[in-house]
Write an enzyme that holds these catalytic residues in place. Sequence first.
Site, short mmCIF file in Angstrom:
data_model
loop_
_atom_site.label_atom_id
_atom_site.label_comp_id
_atom_site.label_asym_id
_atom_site.label_seq_id
_atom_site.Cartn_x
_atom_site.Cartn_y
_atom_site.Cartn_z
N ARG A 158 -17.62 15.98 18.22
CA ARG A 158 -17.24 14.57 18.16
C ARG A 158 -16.06 14.23 19.08
O ARG A 158 -15.31 13.31 18.81
CB ARG A 158 -16.93 14.15 16.72
CG ARG A 158 -18.08 14.38 15.74
CD ARG A 158 -19.32 13.58 16.11
NE ARG A 158 -20.42 13.84 15.19
CZ ARG A 158 -21.48 14.60 15.47
NH1 ARG A 158 -21.59 15.18 16.67
NH2 ARG A 158 -22.45 14.77 14.60
N SER A 203 -20.40 6.36 8.75
CA SER A 203 -19.45 7.33 8.20
C SER A 203 -18.03 6.99 8.62
O SER A 203 -17.77 6.75 9.80
CB SER A 203 -19.81 8.74 8.69
OG SER A 203 -21.08 9.13 8.22
N GLU A 229 -13.32 8.65 11.57
CA GLU A 229 -14.26 8.61 12.69
C GLU A 229 -14.30 7.22 13.30
O GLU A 229 -14.55 7.05 14.49
CB GLU A 229 -15.64 9.03 12.18
CG GLU A 229 -16.69 9.17 13.24
CD GLU A 229 -17.97 9.81 12.70
OE1 GLU A 229 -19.01 9.69 13.37
OE2 GLU A 229 -17.93 10.43 11.61
#
Length: 346
Positions: A178, A229, A304
């Site tokens: 990520r 998320s 995130e």
Amino acid sequence: MPWLTPGLEQDLNSLVPGGVHRNISLARVSRWRVGGTAPLVVAPGSVSELQRVMTYVSRHGLPYVVLGSSTNLLFADEGLEVLAIHIGARLGGFRIEGARVWSEAGIWVPAFARRLARAGLSGAEHTCGIPGTLGGLVCMNGGSQRKGIGDHVIDVTSVTAGGERRVRTREECGFRYRQSVFQGLGEIIVGARFRFSAADSPVLVRREMLAILGQRRRKFPRKMPNCGSVFVSNPAMYAQYGPPGAVIEQCGLKGMRVGGAMISPLHANFIVNHEAARATDILSLIGLARRIVRERTGYTMAAEVCYVSPAGEIVPAHIRAEALRLPSVDDSIPGVTPEPASGMGQ
């Protein structure tokens, strides 16, 4: 806003014909349905148009922020006080040559995955349910099932703040879980080349994608506005306690509300706009969940999703959340008091 001069819109229209818009509601753009107004938005229709815009912006010292589909962004309640540069469908070129794929950054990720499947290519199935544009996916090395799109990248093309075009190989992109170098460069991803593999059976690729989409529909909240998320998975926390959603649930936070925002009763790593939520409500829940998980497990979760300030600064949402006065558990809705799960009392 001193930068918003009478001649600016005219100049931008000459650089990007048909791509300049005034007073756009960010709440209509946001997946969370939260945010104020963007006074001026420019959406380039080609890489050369973007280069001209960035050259103009640099020459005149204009404050700006670059936005894609905004699926992982939380806009300030006050809106924006800078020029917004939008990378979207107008920059959505796509081409397949054998196992190699070229795509511009504005293409919608699920459409990208479907086109590969129809061409009999495998490797992007895990992205089929991810809302967002390809540029954001590459920047975040996004994916699902703990996979990342960076594994298939050949090279990535970007435009600098001064309007220069750059090309980086996969190795130069620094892909990690990520993460990529683009998160700190201040450059705009405009396209990428990929290499995928020929599928043994296109039918099986389609079946896998349908299974992934079905699983997402069952697990994730879909009826209330949300941004996907909220917290990124920490491998160490995952090994000891599980993914963020499971840990937040074990801390008793499902259904917790602050203002109009709520930690989803369906999946605890989702925060939903339950009823006219404000950005500050969502940030408060992010900070609350982060603090309680840290107290119970010793792990500090990173967000995130990112927060976009009125000045156009984009930072992980937990950084903004930490700057707020967070509600205590007792300040939240009556009758919802998290209790530590067994074995999480560090």
